[in-house]
Design a protein around this motif. Structure first.
Motif, PDB file in Angstrom:
ATOM      1  N   LEU A 328       0.846  -1.120  -0.087  1.00 25.84           N
ATOM      2  CA  LEU A 328       0.064   0.097  -0.123  1.00 25.84           C
ATOM      3  C   LEU A 328       0.990   1.271   0.004  1.00 25.84           C
ATOM      4  N   VAL A 329       0.197   2.247  -0.448  1.00 30.39           N
ATOM      5  CA  VAL A 329       0.969   3.627  -0.630  1.00 30.39           C
ATOM      6  C   VAL A 329       0.033   4.589   0.130  1.00 30.39           C
ATOM      7  N   ARG A 330       0.768   5.183   1.324  1.00 33.35           N
ATOM      8  CA  ARG A 330      -0.293   5.948   2.052  1.00 33.35           C
ATOM      9  C   ARG A 330      -0.126   7.385   1.387  1.00 33.35           C
ATOM     10  N   GLU A 331      -1.335   7.869   1.031  1.00 32.70           N
ATOM     11  CA  GLU A 331      -1.208   9.095   0.308  1.00 32.70           C
ATOM     12  C   GLU A 331      -0.719  10.447   0.891  1.00 32.70           C
ATOM     13  N   GLU A 336       5.526   3.541   1.796  1.00 33.40           N
ATOM     14  CA  GLU A 336       5.091   2.199   1.245  1.00 33.40           C
ATOM     15  C   GLU A 336       4.876   1.244   2.254  1.00 33.40           C
ATOM     16  N   ILE A 337       3.953   0.354   2.460  1.00 32.77           N
ATOM     17  CA  ILE A 337       3.566  -0.508   3.322  1.00 32.77           C
ATOM     18  C   ILE A 337       3.308  -1.838   2.781  1.00 32.77           C
ATOM     19  N   SER A 338       4.147  -2.745   3.346  1.00 35.77           N
ATOM     20  CA  SER A 338       4.244  -4.169   2.718  1.00 35.77           C
ATOM     21  C   SER A 338       3.133  -5.142   3.185  1.00 35.77           C
ATOM     22  N   VAL A 339       2.390  -5.620   2.398  1.00 33.60           N
ATOM     23  CA  VAL A 339       1.164  -6.567   2.921  1.00 33.60           C
ATOM     24  C   VAL A 339       1.708  -7.833   2.705  1.00 33.60           C
ATOM     25  N   ASP A 340       2.297  -8.219   3.808  1.00 33.36           N
ATOM     26  CA  ASP A 340       3.300  -9.503   4.096  1.00 33.36           C
ATOM     27  C   ASP A 340       2.644 -10.791   4.773  1.00 33.36           C
ATOM     28  N   LYS A 341       1.142 -10.429   4.677  1.00 27.45           N
ATOM     29  CA  LYS A 341       0.499 -11.472   5.816  1.00 27.45           C
ATOM     30  C   LYS A 341      -0.771 -11.950   5.167  1.00 27.45           C
ATOM     31  N   PRO A 342      -1.263 -13.251   5.079  1.00 22.77           N
ATOM     32  CA  PRO A 342      -2.426 -13.532   4.617  1.00 22.77           C
ATOM     33  C   PRO A 342      -3.339 -12.765   4.896  1.00 22.77           C
ATOM     34  N   ALA A 343      -3.496 -12.391   6.466  1.00 18.03           N
ATOM     35  CA  ALA A 343      -4.529 -11.359   6.744  1.00 18.03           C
ATOM     36  C   ALA A 343      -3.735 -10.381   7.574  1.00 18.03           C
ATOM     37  N   ILE A 403      -9.802  -6.556  -4.737  1.00 17.51           N
ATOM     38  CA  ILE A 403      -8.896  -5.513  -5.272  1.00 17.51           C
ATOM     39  C   ILE A 403      -7.863  -5.864  -6.151  1.00 17.51           C
ATOM     40  N   PHE A 404      -7.377  -4.821  -6.966  1.00 17.87           N
ATOM     41  CA  PHE A 404      -6.499  -5.169  -7.776  1.00 17.87           C
ATOM     42  C   PHE A 404      -5.264  -3.965  -7.789  1.00 17.87           C
ATOM     43  N   SER A 405      -4.333  -4.382  -8.515  1.00 16.77           N
ATOM     44  CA  SER A 405      -3.308  -3.144  -8.721  1.00 16.77           C
ATOM     45  C   SER A 405      -3.821  -1.911  -8.875  1.00 16.77           C
ATOM     46  N   GLY A 406      -3.404  -1.007  -8.154  1.00 15.12           N
ATOM     47  CA  GLY A 406      -4.006   0.292  -8.536  1.00 15.12           C
ATOM     48  C   GLY A 406      -5.375   0.653  -7.994  1.00 15.12           C
ATOM     49  N   THR A 407      -5.775  -0.134  -7.179  1.00 10.05           N
ATOM     50  CA  THR A 407      -7.172   0.151  -6.707  1.00 10.05           C
ATOM     51  C   THR A 407      -6.857   1.226  -5.594  1.00 10.05           C
ATOM     52  N   LYS A 408      -7.823   2.385  -5.468  1.00  9.76           N
ATOM     53  CA  LYS A 408      -8.001   3.316  -4.681  1.00  9.76           C
ATOM     54  C   LYS A 408      -8.918   2.720  -3.506  1.00  9.76           C
ATOM     55  N   LEU A 409      -8.075   2.905  -2.328  1.00  7.39           N
ATOM     56  CA  LEU A 409      -8.889   2.745  -0.818  1.00  7.39           C
ATOM     57  C   LEU A 409      -8.807   3.713  -0.064  1.00  7.39           C
ATOM     58  N   ARG A 410      -9.955   3.845   0.610  1.00  4.04           N
ATOM     59  CA  ARG A 410     -10.199   5.127   1.905  1.00  4.04           C
ATOM     60  C   ARG A 410     -10.758   4.411   3.044  1.00  4.04           C
ATOM     61  N   LEU A 411      -9.903   4.672   4.098  1.00  2.04           N
ATOM     62  CA  LEU A 411     -10.293   4.122   5.274  1.00  2.04           C
ATOM     63  C   LEU A 411     -10.691   5.253   6.099  1.00  2.04           C
ATOM     64  N   ALA A 412     -12.129   5.582   6.358  1.00  2.00           N
ATOM     65  CA  ALA A 412     -12.606   6.880   6.829  1.00  2.00           C
ATOM     66  C   ALA A 412     -12.308   8.019   6.109  1.00  2.00           C
ATOM     67  N   PHE A 416      -5.287   5.394   0.563  1.00  2.00           N
ATOM     68  CA  PHE A 416      -4.211   4.478   0.267  1.00  2.00           C
ATOM     69  C   PHE A 416      -4.378   4.052  -1.009  1.00  2.00           C
ATOM     70  N   THR A 417      -3.333   3.486  -1.641  1.00  2.00           N
ATOM     71  CA  THR A 417      -3.575   3.027  -3.290  1.00  2.00           C
ATOM     72  C   THR A 417      -2.708   1.566  -2.912  1.00  2.00           C
TER      73      THR A 417
END
Length: 420
Positions: A328-331, A336-343, A403-412, A416-417
């Motif tokens: 993830l990239v926190r805008e 850059e946040i590595s998503v390195d776990k299954p959950a 979600i796919f590569s390039g998906t825009k996410l907003r938590l509250a 993030f991308t």
């Protein structure tokens, strides 16, 4: 080829090719593909109907190149995929298949979601009325994807420049470029690109190349037959080869090679081995029964020169074997946040989360999870107070949304991308 249609239901695809006059099925190639002559080609079945000949290809559990490139595409993602597709084309050459019969279309090139291994459809036909032009596909694909703005995209310029400066097109030379752009060292002395009978940098003058739709012909120049080692680009033989030996013509491109050579120095086609084994198999009435591929595979990457042919080396067999995690990239901070776990949990409670969102009270304690499952990625809102959004749309609570590569996410109100 005639009319080709693609039908999709969930993760299942049916690709149908209705042949037109004067197209006909090549029975030898059809049997070879069915017998697994190439592990990178999808199985094809033939049927004779009232309206003519029909070829069908069933695909299940894979995703199209179009889907894979639907979001933001990174350098490693793009070049790695192009290298895998180039390896498929190269394997077709080595198995004496017509590369222009590959269905090079991003809607009909398929990838394994978990390993990213590429598989293509090859139509075993003659008199193809709509043949693929290999360099056109590799050139045009750059205009269909959105590249990652957080990376230096200078490699795209180098990639496109190849097609302007190398004519006719060489799949070996193109593959070498991809490895170099990926930052992998290629030993020029052990790597022989297609059409390497000209000096370095003299692409248009190189002879013996296979012209992919460019009209390149066979070479019969007597001077080229007496070429010295110094005139051969990336010459693997050095000065140890006796150039007084007799020459023999390649059955594929017509270029001349030494009489004891096992592969053509121009196009890389086998001069012995595979053809001999096919002939032997036919004599015992078992066509393609025990004909292994001349090429081995490691995680979808073609390894060149596994057989010892006097100088050919393995090109970076571990190119795709290093661990890769989505991120993830926190805008707000460009972190850059590595998503390195299954959950992978995101929230503001440090002790419960894999990534702690600091300085934002709108985020819930355990706001959302990113789930990795079967090579695919999903986000789940954990009943957060201020909701989770995917590409601007609020998602339901406790439901997996892909979600796919390039998906825009907003938590509250935190953006993030997601990248693969």
């Amino acid at each position: 080829m005639g009319k080709t249609t693609v039908e999709q239901q969930a993760n299942k695809y049916l690709v149908v090719n209705k042949l037109i006059v004067p197209e006909a099925i090549n029975e030898r190639e059809l049997k070879g593909i069915a017998a697994g002559l190439s592990g990178s080609l999808l199985p094809v079945t033939a049927e004779k109907t009232k309206k003519g000949l029909v070829l069908r290809c069933y695909v299940e559990g894979m995703m199209t190149l179009q889907s894979y490139f639907s979001g933001i595409v990174s350098k490693k993602m793009f070049l790695g995929t192009m290298a895998r597709i180039a390896a498929v084309a190269k394997e077709c050459e080595k198995n004496l298949l017509n590369v222009s019969n590959l269905m090079l279309n991003w809607e009909t090139i398929f990838l394994d979601p978990r390993t990213k291994e590429v598989k293509c459809i090859y139509w075993p036909i003659v008199n193809n009325q709509n043949a693929s032009v290999v360099p056109d596909f590799f050139n045009d694909i750059t205009f269909r994807v959105v590249f990652n703005k957080h990376e230096d995209n200078g490699y795209v310029t180098s990639y496109l420049q190849y097609f302007r400066s190398h004519s006719p097109f060489s799949i070996n030379g193109f593959e070498k470029l991809l490895f170099e752009l990926l930052g992998k060292t290629v030993d020029n002395k052990g790597y022989l690109p297609s059409g390497s009978t000209g000096s370095v940098g003299e692409g248009p003058r190189e002879s013996g190349r296979i012209g992919y739709g460019t009209g390149a012909g066979k070479t019969g120049n007597a001077a080229s037959e007496k070429a010295r080692p110094s005139s051969i680009a990336y010459n693997p033989f050095g000065n140890q080869y006796d150039f007084s030996k007799k020459l023999k013509a390649c059955p594929q491109c017509g270029a001349n090679s030494m009489e004891d050579a096992k592969f053509c120095s121009a196009c890389g086609a086998p001069l012995e081995g595979l053809a001999g084994r096919l002939k032997a198999a036919a004599e015992i009435k078992e066509p393609f029964a025990a004909v292994p591929s001349e090429t081995e595979h490691f995680s979808g990457t073609t390894v060149l020169g596994v057989e010892d042919i006097g100088g050919t080396t393995v090109l970076e067999a571990d190119v795709y074997e290093e661990p890769r995690f989505p991120y993830l990239v926190r805008e707000k901070t460009q972190e850059e946040i590595s998503v390195d776990k299954p959950a992978f949990r995101i929230g503001k409670e440090r002790s419960f989360c894999d990534y702690f969102v600091s300085s934002n009270n709108a985020i819930s304690r355990s706001h959302a999870d990113i789930i990795t499952k079967g090579g695919r990625y999903y986000i789940v809102d954990n009943n957060s107070t201020n909701k989770t959004y995917v590409d601007g749309r609020v998602i339901p609570v406790m439901k997996e949304i892909e979600i796919f590569s390039g998906t825009k996410l907003r938590l509250a109100n935190e953006d993030f991308t997601f990248y693969i």
